[in-house]
Design a protein around this motif. Structure first.
Motif, PDB file in Angstrom:
ATOM      1  N   PHE A 105      28.524   0.407 -35.403  1.00  0.00           N
ATOM      2  CA  PHE A 105      27.211  -0.227 -35.408  1.00  0.00           C
ATOM      3  C   PHE A 105      26.980  -1.029 -34.123  1.00  0.00           C
ATOM      4  O   PHE A 105      25.850  -1.119 -33.637  1.00  0.00           O
ATOM      5  N   LEU A 106      28.038  -1.604 -33.578  1.00  0.00           N
ATOM      6  CA  LEU A 106      27.907  -2.376 -32.342  1.00  0.00           C
ATOM      7  C   LEU A 106      27.478  -1.482 -31.182  1.00  0.00           C
ATOM      8  O   LEU A 106      26.682  -1.910 -30.330  1.00  0.00           O
ATOM      9  N   ASP A 111      27.920  -4.277 -43.882  1.00  0.00           N
ATOM     10  CA  ASP A 111      29.295  -3.930 -43.522  1.00  0.00           C
ATOM     11  C   ASP A 111      30.218  -5.141 -43.646  1.00  0.00           C
ATOM     12  O   ASP A 111      31.325  -5.054 -44.186  1.00  0.00           O
ATOM     13  N   ARG A 112      29.763  -6.300 -43.167  1.00  0.00           N
ATOM     14  CA  ARG A 112      30.572  -7.526 -43.259  1.00  0.00           C
ATOM     15  C   ARG A 112      30.717  -7.975 -44.714  1.00  0.00           C
ATOM     16  O   ARG A 112      31.772  -8.490 -45.103  1.00  0.00           O
ATOM     17  N   TYR A 113      29.666  -7.794 -45.503  1.00  0.00           N
ATOM     18  CA  TYR A 113      29.736  -8.161 -46.923  1.00  0.00           C
ATOM     19  C   TYR A 113      30.826  -7.359 -47.641  1.00  0.00           C
ATOM     20  O   TYR A 113      31.654  -7.917 -48.368  1.00  0.00           O
ATOM     21  N   VAL A 114      30.838  -6.061 -47.424  1.00  0.00           N
ATOM     22  CA  VAL A 114      31.833  -5.224 -48.094  1.00  0.00           C
ATOM     23  C   VAL A 114      33.236  -5.573 -47.605  1.00  0.00           C
ATOM     24  O   VAL A 114      34.181  -5.660 -48.400  1.00  0.00           O
ATOM     25  N   ALA A 115      33.371  -5.791 -46.286  1.00  0.00           N
ATOM     26  CA  ALA A 115      34.694  -6.078 -45.723  1.00  0.00           C
ATOM     27  C   ALA A 115      35.284  -7.367 -46.273  1.00  0.00           C
ATOM     28  O   ALA A 115      36.505  -7.461 -46.480  1.00  0.00           O
ATOM     29  N   ILE A 116      34.441  -8.363 -46.536  1.00  0.00           N
ATOM     30  CA  ILE A 116      34.947  -9.672 -46.973  1.00  0.00           C
ATOM     31  C   ILE A 116      34.948  -9.811 -48.494  1.00  0.00           C
ATOM     32  O   ILE A 116      35.876 -10.372 -49.079  1.00  0.00           O
ATOM     33  N   CYS A 117      33.914  -9.305 -49.141  1.00  0.00           N
ATOM     34  CA  CYS A 117      33.765  -9.531 -50.586  1.00  0.00           C
ATOM     35  C   CYS A 117      34.457  -8.484 -51.442  1.00  0.00           C
ATOM     36  O   CYS A 117      34.971  -8.800 -52.520  1.00  0.00           O
ATOM     37  N   VAL A 118      34.455  -7.223 -51.010  1.00  0.00           N
ATOM     38  CA  VAL A 118      35.125  -6.166 -51.786  1.00  0.00           C
ATOM     39  C   VAL A 118      36.003  -5.330 -50.848  1.00  0.00           C
ATOM     40  O   VAL A 118      35.773  -4.126 -50.684  1.00  0.00           O
ATOM     41  N   PRO A 119      36.986  -5.944 -50.220  1.00  0.00           N
ATOM     42  CA  PRO A 119      37.782  -5.235 -49.200  1.00  0.00           C
ATOM     43  C   PRO A 119      38.528  -4.022 -49.730  1.00  0.00           C
ATOM     44  O   PRO A 119      38.749  -3.060 -48.979  1.00  0.00           O
ATOM     45  N   LEU A 120      38.922  -4.032 -51.005  1.00  0.00           N
ATOM     46  CA  LEU A 120      39.668  -2.893 -51.558  1.00  0.00           C
ATOM     47  C   LEU A 120      38.810  -1.634 -51.664  1.00  0.00           C
ATOM     48  O   LEU A 120      39.344  -0.528 -51.734  1.00  0.00           O
ATOM     49  N   ARG A 121      37.494  -1.804 -51.681  1.00  0.00           N
ATOM     50  CA  ARG A 121      36.588  -0.654 -51.762  1.00  0.00           C
ATOM     51  C   ARG A 121      35.907  -0.355 -50.431  1.00  0.00           C
ATOM     52  O   ARG A 121      34.985   0.449 -50.363  1.00  0.00           O
ATOM     53  N   TYR A 122      36.375  -1.009 -49.373  1.00  0.00           N
ATOM     54  CA  TYR A 122      35.720  -0.866 -48.072  1.00  0.00           C
ATOM     55  C   TYR A 122      35.716   0.588 -47.601  1.00  0.00           C
ATOM     56  O   TYR A 122      34.715   1.101 -47.123  1.00  0.00           O
ATOM     57  N   GLY A 123      36.851   1.254 -47.750  1.00  0.00           N
ATOM     58  CA  GLY A 123      36.952   2.631 -47.272  1.00  0.00           C
ATOM     59  C   GLY A 123      35.987   3.576 -47.946  1.00  0.00           C
ATOM     60  O   GLY A 123      35.495   4.527 -47.324  1.00  0.00           O
ATOM     61  N   SER A 124      35.686   3.329 -49.235  1.00  0.00           N
ATOM     62  CA  SER A 124      34.770   4.215 -49.956  1.00  0.00           C
ATOM     63  C   SER A 124      33.305   3.817 -49.788  1.00  0.00           C
ATOM     64  O   SER A 124      32.418   4.672 -49.705  1.00  0.00           O
ATOM     65  N   LEU A 125      33.047   2.496 -49.726  1.00  0.00           N
ATOM     66  CA  LEU A 125      31.657   2.027 -49.612  1.00  0.00           C
ATOM     67  C   LEU A 125      31.116   2.125 -48.196  1.00  0.00           C
ATOM     68  O   LEU A 125      29.907   2.293 -47.992  1.00  0.00           O
ATOM     69  N   VAL A 126      31.998   1.996 -47.207  1.00  0.00           N
ATOM     70  CA  VAL A 126      31.563   2.080 -45.804  1.00  0.00           C
ATOM     71  C   VAL A 126      32.361   3.197 -45.121  1.00  0.00           C
ATOM     72  O   VAL A 126      33.070   2.966 -44.141  1.00  0.00           O
ATOM     73  N   SER A 127      32.224   4.388 -45.654  1.00  0.00           N
ATOM     74  CA  SER A 127      32.870   5.551 -45.054  1.00  0.00           C
ATOM     75  C   SER A 127      32.090   5.959 -43.807  1.00  0.00           C
ATOM     76  O   SER A 127      30.988   5.478 -43.548  1.00  0.00           O
ATOM     77  N   TRP A 128      32.671   6.884 -43.049  1.00  0.00           N
ATOM     78  CA  TRP A 128      31.966   7.332 -41.847  1.00  0.00           C
ATOM     79  C   TRP A 128      30.656   8.029 -42.202  1.00  0.00           C
ATOM     80  O   TRP A 128      29.654   7.898 -41.498  1.00  0.00           O
ATOM     81  N   GLY A 129      30.653   8.743 -43.333  1.00  0.00           N
ATOM     82  CA  GLY A 129      29.404   9.365 -43.770  1.00  0.00           C
ATOM     83  C   GLY A 129      28.339   8.330 -44.069  1.00  0.00           C
ATOM     84  O   GLY A 129      27.173   8.490 -43.698  1.00  0.00           O
ATOM     85  N   THR A 130      28.734   7.250 -44.729  1.00  0.00           N
ATOM     86  CA  THR A 130      27.799   6.164 -45.026  1.00  0.00           C
ATOM     87  C   THR A 130      27.294   5.526 -43.741  1.00  0.00           C
ATOM     88  O   THR A 130      26.102   5.203 -43.613  1.00  0.00           O
ATOM     89  N   CYS A 131      28.192   5.326 -42.783  1.00  0.00           N
ATOM     90  CA  CYS A 131      27.801   4.730 -41.500  1.00  0.00           C
ATOM     91  C   CYS A 131      26.749   5.575 -40.796  1.00  0.00           C
ATOM     92  O   CYS A 131      25.746   5.039 -40.297  1.00  0.00           O
ATOM     93  N   ARG A 143      24.701   7.725 -42.126  1.00  0.00           N
ATOM     94  CA  ARG A 143      23.450   7.701 -42.892  1.00  0.00           C
ATOM     95  C   ARG A 143      22.712   6.373 -42.698  1.00  0.00           C
ATOM     96  O   ARG A 143      21.479   6.357 -42.565  1.00  0.00           O
ATOM     97  N   LEU A 144      23.447   5.271 -42.690  1.00  0.00           N
ATOM     98  CA  LEU A 144      22.811   3.971 -42.466  1.00  0.00           C
ATOM     99  C   LEU A 144      22.200   3.893 -41.081  1.00  0.00           C
ATOM    100  O   LEU A 144      21.064   3.409 -40.911  1.00  0.00           O
ATOM    101  N   ALA A 145      22.934   4.368 -40.081  1.00  0.00           N
ATOM    102  CA  ALA A 145      22.413   4.335 -38.714  1.00  0.00           C
ATOM    103  C   ALA A 145      21.167   5.213 -38.585  1.00  0.00           C
ATOM    104  O   ALA A 145      20.169   4.812 -37.969  1.00  0.00           O
TER     105      ALA A 145
END
Length: 317
Positions: A64-65, A125-145, A147-149
């Protein structure tokens, strides 16, 4: 554009007044803005290069950066080169065609709206990384990235279509002096000899919708982040978690602070000179500061820059 009356001449080009109050110091302002523009290009290109070549930074946050850096480059390039041409009195530097003015307005609005949505995606992205880190890989996958972009760019592109179309339907019969350094909506509406009520209302609603939608995502994300941080017992862990989003939060504060001030208003213009100063801040100064904020507040970006500029990266280290 609606036709003018028989005794009026339809405007085919506009003259950008720019910073008329700084006569005698044009060269100084030219050098200042040129330096800031070149610095902005160099900073953002450096981030694109470092993230693109350093596999250690191939993660969603830096994906995203890179999009943000692309936006900053195009965002400033839409307005600053024309402003610089006006400072030095180059041929056609202060003039811009009617079609060119609408194109500049469209691109500037498109890129600004895209940045709003992109900052919201980065907050998620920061919310998922800090609040639900165990699900980060599934919630912010490359496909999701991706699509979001793509959604950010698409929504940004759709944002100015109706406002610019309505602008094209207004009548401009003179004068054609735009009291600004780029084709922004407010100074153009001040020149129109048509009823601008509908156009002004649509501008307000579209700006409000973009800002509220994106800022709501950011506010909810950071609300959850703060709640999570408050429940971390160790101060060191709390600070480490917060430091991963400190740069983004700083950029959001700078960007949204000026945009809320400039565009969520119902009047065509309140203080034109003050509006120019604010416009310089969010169209020139903020894009220059953002890469500095990310590189100074982010250890991984600093390390990546260090590896690139010391050539250790190129040697495979």
């Amino acid at each position: 554009m609606q036709p003018c009356s028989p005794n009026q001449t339809q405007v085919t080009e506009f003259i950008m007044l720019g910073f008329a109050g700084v006569q005698g110091t044009y060269l100084l302002f030219f050098m200042l803005f040129l330096t800031m523009y070149l610095f902005t290009l160099a900073e953002n290109l450096a981030i694109l290069l470092v993230v693109g070549l350093d596999h250690r930074l191939w993660r969603p946050m830096y994906f995203f950066l890179t999009h943000l850096s692309c936006l900053e480059i195009w965002y400033t390039s839409v307005t600053v080169p024309k402003m610089l041409a006006g400072f030095i009195g180059a041929d056609g530097g202060k003039s811009i065609s009617y079609a060119g003015c609408l194109t500049q307005l469209f691109l500037f609005t498109f890129l600004g709206a895209t940045e709003c949505f992109l900052l919201a995606a980065m907050a998620y992205d920061r919310y998922v990384a800090i609040c639900v880190p165990l699900r980060y890989g599934s919630l912010v996958s490359w496909g999701t990235c991706f699509r979001l972009a793509a959604a950010c760019w698409l929504l940004g592109f759709l944002t100015p279509i109706l406002p610019v179309y309505l602008m094209s339907q207004l009548t401009f019969c003179g004068p054609n002096i735009v009291d600004h350094f780029f084709c922004d909506a407010s100074p153009l509406l001040a020149l129109s000899c048509s009823d601008v009520t509908l156009k002004e209302t649509v501008d307000f609603l579209v700006s409000l919708a973009v800002l509220l939608a994106s800022s709501t995502v950011i506010t909810v994300s950071y609300g959850n982040i703060v709640w999570t941080l408050l429940h971390i017992r160790l101060a060191a862990q709390r600070w480490k978690a917060f430091s991963t989003c400190a740069a983004h939060l700083t950029v959001v504060s700078l960007f949204y602070g000026t945009l809320f001030f400039m565009y969520v208003r119902t009047k065509v213009a309140s203080s034109i000179n003050f509006n120019k100063v604010v416009s310089v801040f969010y169209s020139v100064v903020t894009p220059m500061l953002n890469p500095l904020i990310y590189s100074l507040r982010n250890k991984e970006v600093k390390e990546g820059l260090g590896r690139a500029f010391t050539l250790r990266f190129w040697r495979g280290q």
